[in-house]
Motif scaffolding. Structure first.
Motif, PDB file in Angstrom:
ATOM      1  N   THR A   1       0.945  -1.153   0.025  1.00 48.89           N
ATOM      2  CA  THR A   1      -0.047  -0.167  -0.125  1.00 48.89           C
ATOM      3  C   THR A   1       0.957   1.192  -0.016  1.00 48.89           C
ATOM      4  N   ARG A   2       0.707   2.018  -1.079  1.00 48.45           N
ATOM      5  CA  ARG A   2       1.306   3.204  -0.847  1.00 48.45           C
ATOM      6  C   ARG A   2       0.882   4.366   0.445  1.00 48.45           C
ATOM      7  N   LEU A   3       1.943   4.761   0.873  1.00 45.83           N
ATOM      8  CA  LEU A   3       1.884   5.786   2.106  1.00 45.83           C
ATOM      9  C   LEU A   3       1.292   6.780   1.759  1.00 45.83           C
ATOM     10  N   GLY A   4       0.530   7.573   2.570  1.00 43.16           N
ATOM     11  CA  GLY A   4       0.050   8.808   2.485  1.00 43.16           C
ATOM     12  C   GLY A   4       0.902   9.802   1.995  1.00 43.16           C
ATOM     13  N   GLU A   5       0.547  10.892   1.387  1.00 41.45           N
ATOM     14  CA  GLU A   5       1.235  12.160   0.908  1.00 41.45           C
ATOM     15  C   GLU A   5       1.297  13.099   2.251  1.00 41.45           C
ATOM     16  N   GLY A   6       0.812  12.802   3.270  1.00 36.24           N
ATOM     17  CA  GLY A   6       0.863  13.627   4.506  1.00 36.24           C
ATOM     18  C   GLY A   6      -0.236  14.863   4.199  1.00 36.24           C
ATOM     19  N   ASN A   7      -0.260  15.653   5.131  1.00 32.63           N
ATOM     20  CA  ASN A   7      -1.458  16.706   5.393  1.00 32.63           C
ATOM     21  C   ASN A   7      -0.915  17.845   4.479  1.00 32.63           C
ATOM     22  N   PRO A   8      -1.535  17.928   3.349  1.00 39.50           N
ATOM     23  CA  PRO A   8      -1.224  18.916   2.173  1.00 39.50           C
ATOM     24  C   PRO A   8      -1.119  20.489   2.791  1.00 39.50           C
ATOM     25  N   ASP A   9      -1.911  20.717   3.811  1.00 35.77           N
ATOM     26  CA  ASP A   9      -1.875  21.962   4.470  1.00 35.77           C
ATOM     27  C   ASP A   9      -0.313  22.507   4.835  1.00 35.77           C
TER      28      ASP A   9
ATOM     29  N   ALA B   1      -7.867  25.970  11.172  1.00 32.75           N
ATOM     30  CA  ALA B   1      -7.803  25.969   9.614  1.00 32.75           C
ATOM     31  C   ALA B   1      -8.922  26.329   8.727  1.00 32.75           C
ATOM     32  N   PRO B   2     -10.132  25.970   9.352  1.00 31.60           N
ATOM     33  CA  PRO B   2     -11.312  26.829   8.710  1.00 31.60           C
ATOM     34  C   PRO B   2     -11.263  28.220   8.708  1.00 31.60           C
ATOM     35  N   GLU B   3     -10.716  28.867   9.710  1.00 29.40           N
ATOM     36  CA  GLU B   3     -10.782  30.429  10.060  1.00 29.40           C
ATOM     37  C   GLU B   3      -9.762  30.806   8.869  1.00 29.40           C
ATOM     38  N   LEU B   4      -8.663  30.255   8.704  1.00 28.78           N
ATOM     39  CA  LEU B   4      -7.538  30.972   7.915  1.00 28.78           C
ATOM     40  C   LEU B   4      -8.095  30.575   6.265  1.00 28.78           C
ATOM     41  N   ALA B   5      -8.891  29.362   6.021  1.00 25.64           N
ATOM     42  CA  ALA B   5      -9.167  29.327   4.714  1.00 25.64           C
ATOM     43  C   ALA B   5     -10.516  30.483   4.446  1.00 25.64           C
ATOM     44  N   ARG B   6     -11.240  30.895   5.350  1.00 25.31           N
ATOM     45  CA  ARG B   6     -12.149  31.796   5.064  1.00 25.31           C
ATOM     46  C   ARG B   6     -11.437  33.166   4.802  1.00 25.31           C
TER      47      ARG B   6
ATOM     48  N   GLU C   1      -9.599  19.800  12.590  1.00 24.73           N
ATOM     49  CA  GLU C   1     -10.395  18.815  13.138  1.00 24.73           C
ATOM     50  C   GLU C   1     -10.152  17.559  12.097  1.00 24.73           C
ATOM     51  N   ALA C   2     -10.523  16.160  12.493  1.00 21.77           N
ATOM     52  CA  ALA C   2     -10.206  15.249  11.701  1.00 21.77           C
ATOM     53  C   ALA C   2     -11.232  15.614  10.302  1.00 21.77           C
ATOM     54  N   GLY C   3     -10.795  15.200   9.354  1.00 25.01           N
ATOM     55  CA  GLY C   3     -11.394  15.301   7.913  1.00 25.01           C
ATOM     56  C   GLY C   3     -11.075  16.655   7.372  1.00 25.01           C
ATOM     57  N   GLN C   4     -10.607  17.678   8.110  1.00 28.36           N
ATOM     58  CA  GLN C   4     -10.360  18.914   7.838  1.00 28.36           C
ATOM     59  C   GLN C   4      -9.101  19.121   7.282  1.00 28.36           C
ATOM     60  N   GLU C   5      -8.202  18.272   7.235  1.00 30.54           N
ATOM     61  CA  GLU C   5      -6.935  18.295   6.395  1.00 30.54           C
ATOM     62  C   GLU C   5      -6.798  18.507   5.108  1.00 30.54           C
ATOM     63  N   GLY C   6      -6.422  19.503   4.769  1.00 27.21           N
ATOM     64  CA  GLY C   6      -6.265  19.964   3.126  1.00 27.21           C
ATOM     65  C   GLY C   6      -7.436  21.011   2.703  1.00 27.21           C
TER      66      GLY C   6
END
Length: 537
Positions: free
Chosen positions: A75-83, A105-110, A140-145
């Motif tokens: 299995t290919r390892l993940g590419e890490g948190n793209p943020d 992260a959501p506030e920065l994205a906004r 939070e979990a699922g918000q990475e990227g």
């Protein structure tokens, strides 16, 4: 199912495409409304849980047929948190690695999505922030990227497709959302072959039918493209508008037809290229800024390339040197508008090339007036500010050369200010170079400078707004920096007290040079991009 439907399904399966959800039920995947629907979501059976009725599609395949050791899986390892990905080191960007700190992260994205600076100095700072490889923020979990995609989309909104492409390559195309953006950037750059190559070599990304059909036809396999199209269309897997467009693209019988397809309300890069392919190109002037890059292609007419280059240069999306090269390509075929600007820039470029001070003194004022009236004063400054400022001109030409050098952030080239230099212009020159400690003298630009100058007196921490101070103390410097950019840019709308507060925050956050250049640009704004009836500073 009719025989036609069955034949269409067989064609689709033969092409190796996994069917996804019906188009009407597919949720939007795009973070930016105009991105092509170049990927599709596969059916997902992972919602079944023990105790639920077993769906018929779920077979008991998890029972080992024997006790033998099974093959080793890889299995290919993940590419890490793209943020945390970027193309510029924090040091090269002039930013601390932990700029995001405790910011969510959501506030920065906004804040990034809402940011739209107009001053060139602030746009350069924002570009550095978007490209920097900073420690990822709290998510939070699922918000990475999500922050990464907001950075990419902001670069696309700015027309900086090259920077967006490099940022996406740093994170890899394996994620569907990143793949879509790489695919569209290739289309906007006129490199359809690369777009299809990205699709072919990106594992784990199911291409949409429209994108696959386009790439099959572009690669010369028209028969396979037609088979996939008819199968997918029969199963209602293609939007009706896209289906009509693909039918025109695949069937040359439409070439003799006078039927004009209705352009979609929101044009994607794929639709843009398909409309071009069927001989019904869409004008890019009303499309998002990134679409103007398609008109820079050498196959386009000079007028179209001039209009696109001016639009992009006005927004700082291309270097002014590229606009200058396009201006110099040919002799103007008419007069008025862009033709007059091209002629004026050509005359000035010839004078500068010959180092003819008298010719520069004659050609600089008309070039400046034409470019500034079109909102291209900052672009002209980047083109010729350093050259003209170093010539030591006098009179109005000398004043304009001084302003252009200051706008281009090149005060050091003005070794010999004009003999008749205005006291305020001389003060502004010294201020841009890091001086002085005294208030600006009277002059037409003095009210603007007087409102901004106190932000540079004494310790930079003095009079920092309470909101910014709280963010800094809470280790949320990235939020404070993005807010300061918006505050300083508000000076263009006349809110000078807010701009002065933003300048103080920029200095506290280590952006002293940006703050000083932004103040110079605010003072020069009335002449560089004057509104109707505005005068000199």
């Amino acid at each position: 199912m009719t025989s036609t439907d069955g034949y269409g399904l067989a064609c689709v399966l033969a092409a190796g495409l996994a069917l996804g959800q019906p188009a009407a039920a597919k949720p939007p995947l795009s973070a930016s409304d105009w991105l092509s629907g170049s990927v599709q979501e596969p059916d997902n059976m992972s919602s079944w849980r023990p105790g639920d009725p077993r769906p018929p599609e779920l077979r008991r395949r998890d029972i080992a047929p024997s006790g033998a050791v099974g093959p080793v899986g890889v299995t290919r390892l993940g590419e890490g948190n793209p943020d945390g990905k970027g193309t510029v080191s924090p040091r090269a960007a002039g930013l601390p690695p932990g700029l995001w700190g405790a910011s969510p992260a959501p506030e920065l994205a906004r804040l990034i999505r809402a940011s739209n600076p107009r001053l060139p100095a602030l746009r350069r700072l924002e570009r550095r922030i978007l490209a920097a490889q900073l420690s990822p923020p709290r998510a939070e979990a699922g918000q990475e990227g999500a922050l990464f995609l907001a950075r990419v989309d902001k670069l696309l909104d700015m027309g900086a497709t090259g920077a967006a492409k490099e940022l996406l390559k740093a994170a890899g195309p394996g994620d569907p959302e990143r793949f879509r953006r790489l695919f569209d950037i290739a289309l906007l750059s006129g490199d359809e072959a690369q777009a299809c190559e990205i699709m072919d070599r990106t594992p784990g990304v199911a291409p949409s039918f429209s994108a696959r059909i386009f790439c099959l036809a572009y690669g010369g396999d028209w028969a396979a493209a037609a088979l996939v199209f008819h199968g997918a269309d029969a199963l209602a897997q293609i939007d009706p508008g896209m289906a009509a467009l693909l039918a025109h693209y695949l069937d040359d019988g439409y070439s003799d037809s006078a039927e004009q397809l209705v352009s979609p309300a929101v044009v994607s890069p794929l639709e843009l290229r398909l409309h071009e392919a069927i001989g019904q190109p869409l004008p890019s002037s009303s499309l998002p800024l990134a679409f103007a890059l398609a008109d820079l292609d050498q196959n386009e007419g000079w007028k179209a390339r001039l209009d696109a280059a001016e639009r992009l240069a006005r927004a700082g999306a291309i270097p002014a040197s590229q606009l200058r090269m396009i201006y110099l390509e040919q002799k103007p075929a008419a007069s008025g508008g862009v033709w007059d600007r091209a002629a004026a820039v050509q005359a000035l470029a010839d004078a500068l090339l010959a180092r003819d001070r008298a010719a520069v003194a004659r050609s600089l004022p008309p070039a400046f007036d034409a470019m500034a009236a079109a909102g291209l004063g900052p672009a002209l400054a980047d083109m010729v500010g350093a050259e003209a400022g170093a010539l030591g001109l006098d009179g109005r030409a000398g004043q304009l050369a001084l302003w252009l050098a200051l706008q281009a952030s090149q005060p050091q080239v003005v070794q010999s200010p004009p003999a008749d230099v205005q006291p305020f212009d001389l003060w502004l020159l010294r201020f841009a170079a890091g001086e002085p400690a005294s208030a600006p003298p009277p002059g037409q630009g003095e009210p603007l400078a007087a409102a901004l100058f106190p932000a540079f007196l004494g310790p930079s921490e003095r009079d920092v707004p309470q909101g910014a101070a709280q963010l800094i103390l809470a280790d949320r410097r990235g939020e404070a920096l993005l807010a300061a950019i918006a505050d300083v840019d508000a000076g263009l709308d006349g809110d000078l007290p807010r701009a002065a507060q933003g300048l103080r925050v920029l200095r506290v956050l280590g952006q002293q040079e940006i703050a000083r250049q932004a103040a110079v640009e605010l003072v020069l704004a009335p002449v560089m991009t004057p509104p109707a009836g505005a005068g000199a500073p």
